[in-house]
Design a protein around this motif. Sequence first.
Motif, PDB file in Angstrom:
ATOM      1  N   TYR A  66      46.288  25.351  28.374  1.00 61.43           N
ATOM      2  CA  TYR A  66      45.778  26.713  28.315  1.00 61.43           C
ATOM      3  C   TYR A  66      46.100  27.442  29.643  1.00 61.43           C
ATOM      4  CZ  TYR A  66      41.601  25.911  31.228  1.00 61.43           C
ATOM      5  OH  TYR A  66      40.797  25.712  32.028  1.00 61.43           O
ATOM      6  N   LEU A  67      45.758  26.686  30.574  1.00 60.98           N
ATOM      7  CA  LEU A  67      45.681  27.574  32.135  1.00 60.98           C
ATOM      8  C   LEU A  67      47.134  27.831  32.291  1.00 60.98           C
ATOM      9  CD1 LEU A  67      43.764  28.530  34.093  1.00 60.98           C
ATOM     10  CD2 LEU A  67      43.976  26.047  35.371  1.00 60.98           C
ATOM     11  N   ASN A  68      48.060  26.955  32.302  1.00 60.22           N
ATOM     12  CA  ASN A  68      49.443  27.178  32.580  1.00 60.22           C
ATOM     13  C   ASN A  68      50.169  28.320  31.602  1.00 60.22           C
ATOM     14  OD1 ASN A  68      49.919  25.239  34.806  1.00 60.22           O
ATOM     15  ND2 ASN A  68      50.463  23.791  33.026  1.00 60.22           N
ATOM     16  N   ASN A  74      50.741  35.872  32.238  1.00 59.76           N
ATOM     17  CA  ASN A  74      50.142  36.859  32.789  1.00 59.76           C
ATOM     18  C   ASN A  74      48.948  37.588  31.895  1.00 59.76           C
ATOM     19  OD1 ASN A  74      49.333  38.317  35.232  1.00 59.76           O
ATOM     20  ND2 ASN A  74      50.587  39.944  34.609  1.00 59.76           N
ATOM     21  N   LEU A  75      48.320  36.597  31.199  1.00 60.06           N
ATOM     22  CA  LEU A  75      47.379  37.040  30.243  1.00 60.06           C
ATOM     23  C   LEU A  75      45.840  37.465  31.006  1.00 60.06           C
ATOM     24  CD1 LEU A  75      48.046  34.619  27.303  1.00 60.06           C
ATOM     25  CD2 LEU A  75      48.611  37.096  27.697  1.00 60.06           C
ATOM     26  N   PHE A  76      45.336  38.311  30.655  1.00 57.84           N
ATOM     27  CA  PHE A  76      43.752  38.787  30.934  1.00 57.84           C
ATOM     28  C   PHE A  76      43.165  39.076  29.667  1.00 57.84           C
ATOM     29  CE2 PHE A  76      46.362  39.512  34.683  1.00 57.84           C
ATOM     30  CZ  PHE A  76      45.694  38.822  35.546  1.00 57.84           C
ATOM     31  N   PHE A  77      42.037  38.510  29.459  1.00 56.32           N
ATOM     32  CA  PHE A  77      41.108  38.532  27.971  1.00 56.32           C
ATOM     33  C   PHE A  77      40.050  39.524  28.374  1.00 56.32           C
ATOM     34  CE2 PHE A  77      43.494  34.595  27.562  1.00 56.32           C
ATOM     35  CZ  PHE A  77      44.329  34.802  26.575  1.00 56.32           C
ATOM     36  N   THR A  94      35.038  29.480  35.205  1.00 62.45           N
ATOM     37  CA  THR A  94      35.376  28.955  36.738  1.00 62.45           C
ATOM     38  C   THR A  94      36.837  28.972  36.920  1.00 62.45           C
ATOM     39  OG1 THR A  94      33.325  27.455  36.336  1.00 62.45           O
ATOM     40  CG2 THR A  94      35.043  27.297  38.291  1.00 62.45           C
ATOM     41  N   SER A  95      37.664  28.615  36.063  1.00 58.06           N
ATOM     42  CA  SER A  95      39.120  28.686  36.112  1.00 58.06           C
ATOM     43  C   SER A  95      39.949  29.757  36.250  1.00 58.06           C
ATOM     44  CB  SER A  95      39.741  27.447  35.461  1.00 58.06           C
ATOM     45  OG  SER A  95      39.759  27.535  33.994  1.00 58.06           O
ATOM     46  N   LEU A  96      39.564  30.749  35.184  1.00 56.58           N
ATOM     47  CA  LEU A  96      40.253  31.847  35.046  1.00 56.58           C
ATOM     48  C   LEU A  96      39.775  32.925  36.023  1.00 56.58           C
ATOM     49  CD1 LEU A  96      40.312  31.928  31.037  1.00 56.58           C
ATOM     50  CD2 LEU A  96      42.018  31.356  32.813  1.00 56.58           C
ATOM     51  N   ASN A  97      38.651  32.569  36.376  1.00 53.29           N
ATOM     52  CA  ASN A  97      37.929  33.810  37.530  1.00 53.29           C
ATOM     53  C   ASN A  97      38.364  35.237  37.128  1.00 53.29           C
ATOM     54  OD1 ASN A  97      36.698  34.897  39.654  1.00 53.29           O
ATOM     55  ND2 ASN A  97      38.452  34.786  41.146  1.00 53.29           N
TER      56      ASN A  97
END
Length: 185
Positions: A66-68, A74-77, A94-97
């Motif tokens: 998911y993170l990669n 360049n996704l922002f939800f 925590t990881s997406l900040n």
Amino acid sequence: MKIALFDSGWEYTLNTPYEKPLGGTQSAICYFLEEMALKNHDVYLFNKITNNENIRGVMHIQATSYLNYIKENNLFFDLIIVSCLPHDLFQLKTSLNSPNTLYCLWTGHDIDQPASKILKDSKAKDMVDLFIFVSNWQRNRYIETYNISYHKTLIMLNGIGKPFDKFLDLPINKKKNSMTYCSII
């Protein structure tokens, strides 16, 4: 609206509830995501699927990458919903900040399930912006046990599966709009 749903413990697609039995929460997730896609939202499902593909207008992505995938695209939800596992929500947040994202926990679990017990911790509970429950009974148990604010909760009933819709109006000897549903896994 850009919507992501994470269900790292299961492997299924939006076709699954039309083809074979699936858990109640997972079936509801499929119908919900399909409806959001039909309403022209940009929708993603992250789970144990083996191949990334678009099914019923929803992009299915391997949860392990998911993170990669999010960074590469360049996704922002606007909305991230995590199914049943609060620790997945904490890891994502925590990881997406992404401070402008609404983080939701959609659970069919009762309060006695191991995954839910982490909500005894105030810091953990406060990381969830919205709790989605399948019944008032369940919501009330979480509010009472974990001291969750009623205003941070929402009920999304599992309802009826789309494959059963066609049977509701059959001319058979029954009470109007009656149906029996049983589920076991």
